[in-house]
Every structure is written in structure tokens, then in C-alpha cells.
Design an enzyme around this catalytic site. Structure first.
Site, PDB file in Angstrom:
ATOM      1  N   ALA A  19       2.879   5.430   7.194  1.00  0.00           N
ATOM      2  CA  ALA A  19       4.087   6.039   7.747  1.00  0.00           C
ATOM      3  C   ALA A  19       3.770   7.371   8.417  1.00  0.00           C
ATOM      4  CB  ALA A  19       5.118   6.239   6.637  1.00  0.00           C
ATOM      5  N   GLU A  39      -3.458  15.534   5.563  1.00  0.00           N
ATOM      6  CA  GLU A  39      -3.960  14.351   4.865  1.00  0.00           C
ATOM      7  C   GLU A  39      -5.042  14.796   3.862  1.00  0.00           C
ATOM      8  OE1 GLU A  39      -3.546  11.066   4.344  1.00  0.00           O
ATOM      9  OE2 GLU A  39      -5.404  11.126   3.179  1.00  0.00           O
ATOM     10  N   ALA A  40      -4.867  14.336   2.624  1.00  0.00           N
ATOM     11  CA  ALA A  40      -5.811  14.737   1.575  1.00  0.00           C
ATOM     12  C   ALA A  40      -7.190  14.107   1.769  1.00  0.00           C
ATOM     13  CB  ALA A  40      -5.243  14.344   0.207  1.00  0.00           C
ATOM     14  N   HIS A 473       1.866  -3.629  -3.593  1.00  0.00           N
ATOM     15  CA  HIS A 473       3.057  -3.367  -2.773  1.00  0.00           C
ATOM     16  C   HIS A 473       4.018  -2.389  -3.445  1.00  0.00           C
ATOM     17  CE1 HIS A 473       2.224  -7.489  -0.715  1.00  0.00           C
ATOM     18  NE2 HIS A 473       1.406  -6.539  -0.316  1.00  0.00           N
TER      19      HIS A 473
HETATM   20  C1  LIG Z   1      -5.593  -2.798  -1.359  1.00  0.00           C
HETATM   21  C2  LIG Z   1      -4.294  -2.972  -0.639  1.00  0.00           C
HETATM   22  C3  LIG Z   1      -4.034  -4.165   0.046  1.00  0.00           C
HETATM   23  C4  LIG Z   1      -2.826  -4.328   0.705  1.00  0.00           C
HETATM   24  N1  LIG Z   1      -2.648  -5.430   1.485  1.00  0.00           N
HETATM   25  C5  LIG Z   1      -1.568  -5.496   2.291  1.00  0.00           C
HETATM   26  C6  LIG Z   1      -1.463  -6.508   3.265  1.00  0.00           C
HETATM   27  O1  LIG Z   1      -2.356  -7.338   3.448  1.00  0.00           O
HETATM   28  N2  LIG Z   1      -0.342  -6.519   4.044  1.00  0.00           N
HETATM   29  C7  LIG Z   1       0.664  -5.607   3.889  1.00  0.00           C
HETATM   30  O2  LIG Z   1       1.676  -5.707   4.578  1.00  0.00           O
HETATM   31  N3  LIG Z   1       0.582  -4.639   2.971  1.00  0.00           N
HETATM   32  C8  LIG Z   1      -0.529  -4.544   2.203  1.00  0.00           C
HETATM   33  N4  LIG Z   1      -0.650  -3.514   1.322  1.00  0.00           N
HETATM   34  C9  LIG Z   1       0.470  -2.573   1.179  1.00  0.00           C
HETATM   35  C10 LIG Z   1       0.620  -1.643   2.372  1.00  0.00           C
HETATM   36  O3  LIG Z   1      -0.643  -1.304   2.885  1.00  0.00           O
HETATM   37  C11 LIG Z   1       1.403  -0.412   1.917  1.00  0.00           C
HETATM   38  O4  LIG Z   1       2.693  -0.798   1.469  1.00  0.00           O
HETATM   39  C12 LIG Z   1       1.606   0.611   3.018  1.00  0.00           C
HETATM   40  O5  LIG Z   1       0.435   0.798   3.765  1.00  0.00           O
HETATM   41  C13 LIG Z   1       2.055   1.922   2.393  1.00  0.00           C
HETATM   42  O6  LIG Z   1       2.268   2.872   3.384  1.00  0.00           O
HETATM   43  P1  LIG Z   1       2.708   4.369   2.998  1.00  0.00           P
HETATM   44  O7  LIG Z   1       2.814   5.108   4.266  1.00  0.00           O
HETATM   45  O8  LIG Z   1       3.888   4.304   2.105  1.00  0.00           O
HETATM   46  O9  LIG Z   1       1.503   4.934   2.111  1.00  0.00           O
HETATM   47  P2  LIG Z   1      -0.045   5.031   2.442  1.00  0.00           P
HETATM   48  O10 LIG Z   1      -0.398   4.239   3.633  1.00  0.00           O
HETATM   49  O11 LIG Z   1      -0.751   4.715   1.175  1.00  0.00           O
HETATM   50  O12 LIG Z   1      -0.255   6.556   2.844  1.00  0.00           O
HETATM   51  C14 LIG Z   1      -0.174   7.634   1.955  1.00  0.00           C
HETATM   52  C15 LIG Z   1      -1.124   8.725   2.475  1.00  0.00           C
HETATM   53  O13 LIG Z   1      -0.823   9.963   1.859  1.00  0.00           O
HETATM   54  C16 LIG Z   1      -2.017  10.607   1.495  1.00  0.00           C
HETATM   55  N5  LIG Z   1      -1.702  11.511   0.403  1.00  0.00           N
HETATM   56  C17 LIG Z   1      -1.285  11.186  -0.837  1.00  0.00           C
HETATM   57  N6  LIG Z   1      -1.050  12.285  -1.565  1.00  0.00           N
HETATM   58  C18 LIG Z   1      -1.291  13.347  -0.747  1.00  0.00           C
HETATM   59  C19 LIG Z   1      -1.215  14.753  -0.930  1.00  0.00           C
HETATM   60  N7  LIG Z   1      -0.810  15.285  -2.092  1.00  0.00           N
HETATM   61  N8  LIG Z   1      -1.574  15.562   0.107  1.00  0.00           N
HETATM   62  C20 LIG Z   1      -1.958  15.033   1.297  1.00  0.00           C
HETATM   63  N9  LIG Z   1      -2.057  13.686   1.511  1.00  0.00           N
HETATM   64  C21 LIG Z   1      -1.706  12.861   0.498  1.00  0.00           C
HETATM   65  C22 LIG Z   1      -2.928   9.469   1.104  1.00  0.00           C
HETATM   66  O14 LIG Z   1      -4.294   9.837   1.106  1.00  0.00           O
HETATM   67  C23 LIG Z   1      -2.582   8.420   2.153  1.00  0.00           C
HETATM   68  O15 LIG Z   1      -3.356   8.590   3.314  1.00  0.00           O
HETATM   69  C24 LIG Z   1      -1.845  -3.307   0.640  1.00  0.00           C
HETATM   70  C25 LIG Z   1      -2.097  -2.116  -0.030  1.00  0.00           C
HETATM   71  C26 LIG Z   1      -3.308  -1.932  -0.653  1.00  0.00           C
HETATM   72  C27 LIG Z   1      -3.575  -0.625  -1.357  1.00  0.00           C
END
Ligand SMILES: Cc1cc2nc3c(=O)[nH]c(=O)nc-3n(C[C@H](O)[C@H](O)[C@H](O)COP(=O)(O)OP(=O)(O)OC[C@H]3O[C@@H](n4cnc5c(N)ncnc54)[C@H](O)[C@@H]3O)c2cc1C
Length: 538
Positions: A19, A39-40, A473
Site C-alpha cells: 500500500a 521504510e524500515a 493474508h
Molecule cells: C509469504 C507471503 C505470501 C503471500 N502470497 C500472496 C499471494 O500469492 N497473493 C496475494 O494476493 N497475497 C499474498 N500475500 C498477502 C499480500 O502480499 C499482503 O496482503 C499484502 O502485500 C499486504 O500489503 P500491506 O501494504 O498491508 O503490507 P506490506 O506489504 O507487508 O507492507 C508493510 C511495510 O511496512 C514496513 N514496516 C513495518 N513496520 C514498519 C515501521 N515501524 N517503520 C517503517 N516501516 C515499517 C514493512 O517493512 C513493509 O515494507 C502473501 C503474503 C506473504 C507474507
């Protein structure tokens, strides 16, 4: 340590993941506001990241993965379950399985019915279309011009064809686009790849925006807390190489740290349930009991079979055959190295009275000696992952120490609801029925797990409790809604605090019927419009 106040930006985005990359790109695109993305993790560059088969390596690599673990829970026989989360620009799209599933129209209509005005399927469809660059056949609901590539898997091995045919023999039709208007049926997964390479959210959104003078991206910047003054988020405190800094956010702070770390960060900032905060020794700055509640995830069991013929990845990834596959990949971008976790899919209804599928299958012509670490068996094998699409069980994620480096306590509460137990059992029985069809006769040797002795519902449930894992998820931990127990309102503003938004997987009030990255990208696309509108009005 006294932080140094360094700079001020209009928007400070916390977490450069799925996101976060979307928001950084969208909020900086008109050039009217300055944006800082913190980004951490690192830049998210590594040998295995663009290679889809590198998925198994990334699952255990701490450079790109936070590697959280659940607390032991009785319902899953006190096992600690691995909870991987991506770390670095791109976030979980750096390490995920690349499967692209929008979910069902009813998922989003359900959000709207719960009071999330503006989030019905008709409302969010334009954002799915905006983000997608789908290159396959499909109905008019698909997007073609967006930044995020969506394409069919490149491999269609004979055993996967047999599996899809077997589903047909069992009464489940073929579906060539489960992301179109009907999800039911079997076929091949769609993935976020271009020319056989993984495309992360950073590749799709951030890289093209990186040169803008009004966007600054800082990696290795771990945000420790949101700074609050008089009911307003004024900025954040973050740490780089052991030194703390404060940055001012003139218009506001947007949390995109993901469903595990966003609630953790809110609690570290004194925003949450007073009882939880007091137990961890954190002073309450703003009472918001919903933080860290409503944790939802997809639980998955893996059934596997020994296969009679050498047509599976188990043998194809050893010795000279692996060498040939590597050469094929680097010469043609084709072959088994283009496969992540998804090959053939299935979406079924376990009961006729349902409005849509309640179970999803993941067929792969491989079997694992260690599923959590994706270590393959030596002999030919195949696996069907079985997952319930809309579990009712709800867990929690709460901090238990004031130290930002201590991971939160993750309690998924898998299989707590009776409906969830029944749905998993029904889904596994259907998988066995499909593999029992004639078109699988040339391939099926015998069922290894759970195996022929598993017959009663109690046996099936025990198998699930003993072996099930997350399929990664996590969502719902900063739930959007209208009631006071929600964390953000339908405009994604944190209740009771000015200038603070959440725009990641945490805001989903209920989980979508499928893998979650597509919905997260959609949420971030819509969040950018909501925040931009709000910012221009300010
Ligand atoms: C192993 C795995 C396989 C998956 N496979 C699929 C798939 O095949 N298809 C699918 O649709 N979904 C899949 N998912 C789920 C999907 O990837 C996630 O739902 C989605 O990417 C989450 O997005 P997000 O932006 O909420 O969080 P994230 O993409 O996890 O981003 C969070 C970010 O915040 C950073 N962060 C965290 N804390 C801090 C802090 N305190 N300070 C600074 N930065 C910080 C993290 O390092 C990370 O970069 C998978 C997830 C994983 C982990």
C-alpha cells in the site's frame, strides 16, 4: 534519546510496502504536495526476488522477511505458526506468491452494508480497473492500462490439466477468469509477473515515481511512534542506524505498515485499548479499543499425494534437470522457475445455499517435506492447499512490551468458530473426491496426507489442527467501520485523531474471498483519492 527534528513534509507515509508504494506514487503525482516514505527494510533488491521460484528462499530470508511467529494456541495444538511479512520497498509483494485474486463482489457489498459507505463492489471496481494491466481474455470488468501487471501462469503441465479435468468430472466447471464476474470453477492462476519475472508494488508504482522532486524515499528508517499533540498527529519519530529523528507531517501521517505492524505502531503511540496499553506499560494517549482486535487470516491445510509418473517439481528441481530449468529460464523466461505458489486454482461452494464459493484450492505438482519452509520431497508428489475463504474466527495482535523491537503477540485464533471447522472439513473432502476422478488415474499413486485412515470428520479436523498454516493474508486489525469499536472511518481516518490515516490490509472489516494483495492495492488507490481530496480541502 532525544530525537532531532529534521524536516517537514505534507504527507509522511509509514511503511514502503504494497500500500505504501501506491500511496507514495499517487500522492506525489500531481506535484502539489511533498511526500516522505519511510521504510524500515532496505531497497528490496536481491537475486531471488524477481525469480518467481525464489519464493521458497524468501520465506526464510530475514533480509526481506520479518519472520514473525504466532503464539501457541490450543485449537492448533499449541504449535507456533510462522507468520512471514515482507520487509523492504515493496513489502509483502517482495516475498509473496504473486497470485492475483480480486475476491467476490459480495465481499465489498458486505463492507458497504456494514456501514463502510463508498466501498461497495460498484464503488471499488474502478480502482481494481485502474491498478490492473491484465493481458488475458476476460470480460469488460478487467483493467488493461494500470501499473500492476496481471497475467496467466506460463506453465500448464499435463498433471494440472488432468486436475482441472478431474474437477469437471466431479461437477465443478472450468473458469478461465475467476477475476471476472464469476469466481466459481477451476483453471489456472493469474499472477503479477511480466515476462516471467515478479513485479512488486515497488516496481509497478514506486520506481517510475522515484525521480520526482517532491517525493523522498528513506529506507532503513524504522518508525517508532506517531507523534501526537492535542488530538492531532503531528509527525513521527523514526530511527536510522541507531539515531532517532522526528519529522513533521503538515497534512498528516498515513500508516501502511501492514496488518501486523500497523496496530503495533498505534499501540506503541498510546492509541488503543487502555487495558492492553496499561499491561504493556504504555501511557494512553487516545482510547481506541478496536486496535489489534478483529485479526483475520486464511488458514490452509495441505493435502498431498504420491504421484506415479516423474511429472512433478520434486524431481524436476534436482540434478541436471534443475540445471536445464535454470538455463531455460534465463534464456527464455519460461519453465518451472516462473512458478511461485500458484499453478491451478479452484473455487467451490461446500453448500448449495451459498451465494458464492467458500473454499479455495491451490494445486501444485509438488509436495513438501517441510511445508512452512517449502522443502520439496524427493519422490514425485502433488499438493492441494485447501483454505476457507471467509473465516468467522477472530484473533488479536497486541504489543506486550513498550520496546518497538519486541514483536507483538500474534493470536490468530484459527478454527475457533464451528463454521470454520465444518467448512475446512467439507473442503478437504471435496479435494479428495476430485483427485479420485478418472482423469487423475494415470497420476495418483496414493494419498500421503492425511492418508486413507482419515475418514471421520473428527479425523479431518484433527489433521487440520495438527498441520494447518496461515497462507499469509493477515488483515482487519485496524478495522474500518461506523461503530465506535472500529478504528478508522470509511474515509480511513483514525477515529478521534486529526491527520492520521490507515490505508493497508489492516482496514478490511472482513477478509476478502481470495489472496489479499489485489484488495490492498485497491484500498491504497482509493485511499490516495480520499486523502488527496481531504488535503486539497485543508
Ligand atoms: C509469504 C507471503 C505470501 C503471500 N502470497 C500472496 C499471494 O500469492 N497473493 C496475494 O494476493 N497475497 C499474498 N500475500 C498477502 C499480500 O502480499 C499482503 O496482503 C499484502 O502485500 C499486504 O500489503 P500491506 O501494504 O498491508 O503490507 P506490506 O506489504 O507487508 O507492507 C508493510 C511495510 O511496512 C514496513 N514496516 C513495518 N513496520 C514498519 C515501521 N515501524 N517503520 C517503517 N516501516 C515499517 C514493512 O517493512 C513493509 O515494507 C502473501 C503474503 C506473504 C507474507
Amino acid at each position: 534519546m532525544t530525537p532531532t527534528t529534521s524536516e517537514a513534509y505534507d504527507h509522511v507515509i509509514v511503511g514502503g510496502g504494497t500500500a505504501g508504494c501506491v500511496l507514495a506514487a499517487r500522492l506525489s503525482e500531481d506535484g502539489r504536495r511533498n511526500v516522505l516514505l519511510l521504510e524500515a527494510g532496505g531497497e528490496g533488491k536481491g537475486f531471488w526476488i524477481p525469480i518467481p521460484a525464489g519464493f521458497s528462499k524468501l520465506l526464510v530470508n530475514p533480509a526481506f522477511n520479518w519472520r514473525f511467529w504466532s503464539e501457541p494456541e490450543e485449537a492448533t495444538h499449541n504449535r507456533r505458526i510462522a507468520i512471514p511479512r515482507g520487509k523492504g520497498l515493496g513489502g509483502s509483494t517482495l516475498i509473496n506468491g504473486m497470485i492475483y485474486v480480486r475476491g467476490q463482489a459480495q465481499d465489498f457489498d458486505g463492507w458497504a452494508q456494514q456501514g463502510c459507505t463508498g466501498w461497495s463492489f460498484d464503488d471499488v471496481l474502478p480502482y481494481f480497473r485502474k491498478l490492473e494491466a491484465f493481458d488475458g481474455e476476460g470480460d469488460g470488468s478487467r483493467g488493461r492500462e494500470g501499473p500492476f501487471p496481471v497475467t496467466g501462469v506460463r506453465e500448464h503441465p499435463e498433471i494440472a490439466e488432468a486436475f482441472i479435468a478431474a474437477a469437471g468430472q466431479a461437477g465443478y466447471p472450468r473458469n478461465r477468469d475467476y477475476n471476472g464476474l464469476t469466481q466459481d470453477g477451476f483453471g489456472y492462476y493469474q499472477v503479477n509477473q511480466r515476462n516471467g519475472r515478479r513485479i512488486t508494488a515497488a516496481d509497478a508504482y514506486l520506481t517510475p515515481a522515484r525521480q520526482r522532486p517532491n517525493l523522498r524515499v528513506l529506507t532503513g528508517a524504522h518508525v517508532l511512534r506517531v507523534d501526537l499533540k492535542g488530538g492531532r498527529a503531528t509527525g513521527v519519530t523514526y530511527r536510522v542506524d541507531g539515531t532517532e529523528h522526528q519529522v513533521i507531517a503538515r497534512h498528516g501521517v498515513i500508516l501502511t505498515a501492514g496488518a501486523i505492524q500497523t496496530p503495533h505502531l498505534l499501540e506503541l503511540s498510546g492509541i488503543g485499548d487502555p487495558t492492553v496499553l496499561a499491561a504493556a506499560g504504555i501511557a494512553v494517549r487516545h482510547e481506541l479499543p478496536g486496535v489489534g482486535a478483529n485479526y483475520i487470516d486464511h488458514f490452509c491445510t495441505r493435502m498431498n499425494w504420491r504421484v506415479k509418473l516423474p511429472v512433478t517439481l520434486n524431481e524436476a528441481t534436482r540434478g541436471w534437470r534443475l540445471g536445464a530449468a535454470v538455463a531455460q529460464y534465463f534464456l527464455t523466461r519460461k519453465g518451472i522457475l516462473t512458478l511461485g505458489t500458484g499453478l491451478a486454482h479452484g473455487f467451490v461452494r461446500t453448500r448449495p445455499d451459498l451465494e458464492g464459493p467458500d473454499v479455495q484450492y491451490f494445486f501444485m505438482h509438488a509436495s513438501y517435506a517441510n511445508a512452512a519452509e517449502r522443502k520439496l520431497d524427493r519422490e514425485p508428489g502433488m499438493t492441494i492447499g485447501v483454505t476457507q475463504l471467509r473465516p468467522e474466527s477472530r484473533g488479536t495482535i497486541h504489543l506486550h512490551a513498550p520496546d518497538p523491537d519486541v514483536p507483538p503477540a500474534i493470536r490468530p485464533n484459527f478454527l475457533a468458530a464451528l463454521t470454520d471447522q465444518q467448512c475446512m472439513v467439507a473442503g478437504m473432502k471435496i479435494a479428495r473426491e476430485i483427485v479420485g476422478q478418472a482423469s487423475m488415474d494415470p497420476y495418483r499413486a496414493y494419498e500421503m496426507a492425511p492418508g486413507g485412515t482419515c475418514q471421520s470428520d473428527a479425523n479431518w479436523l484433527a489433521f487440520a489442527r495438527d498441520n494447518g498454516q496461515t497462507i499469509y493474508h493477515a488483515c482487519g486489525t485496524a478495522r474500518m467501520g461506523r461503530s465506535s469499536d472500529s478504528v478508522v472511518d470509511p474515509n480511513l481516518r483514525v477515529r478521534g485523531i486529526e491527520g492520521l490515516w490507515v490505508a493497508d490490509a489492516s482496514v478490511m472489516p472482513t477478509i476478502v474471498s481470495g489472496n489479499t494483495q489485489a484488495a490492498v492495492l485497491m484500498i491504497a488507490e482509493k485511499a490516495a483519492d480520499l486523502i488527496r481530496t481531504d488535503s486539497l480541502a485543508a
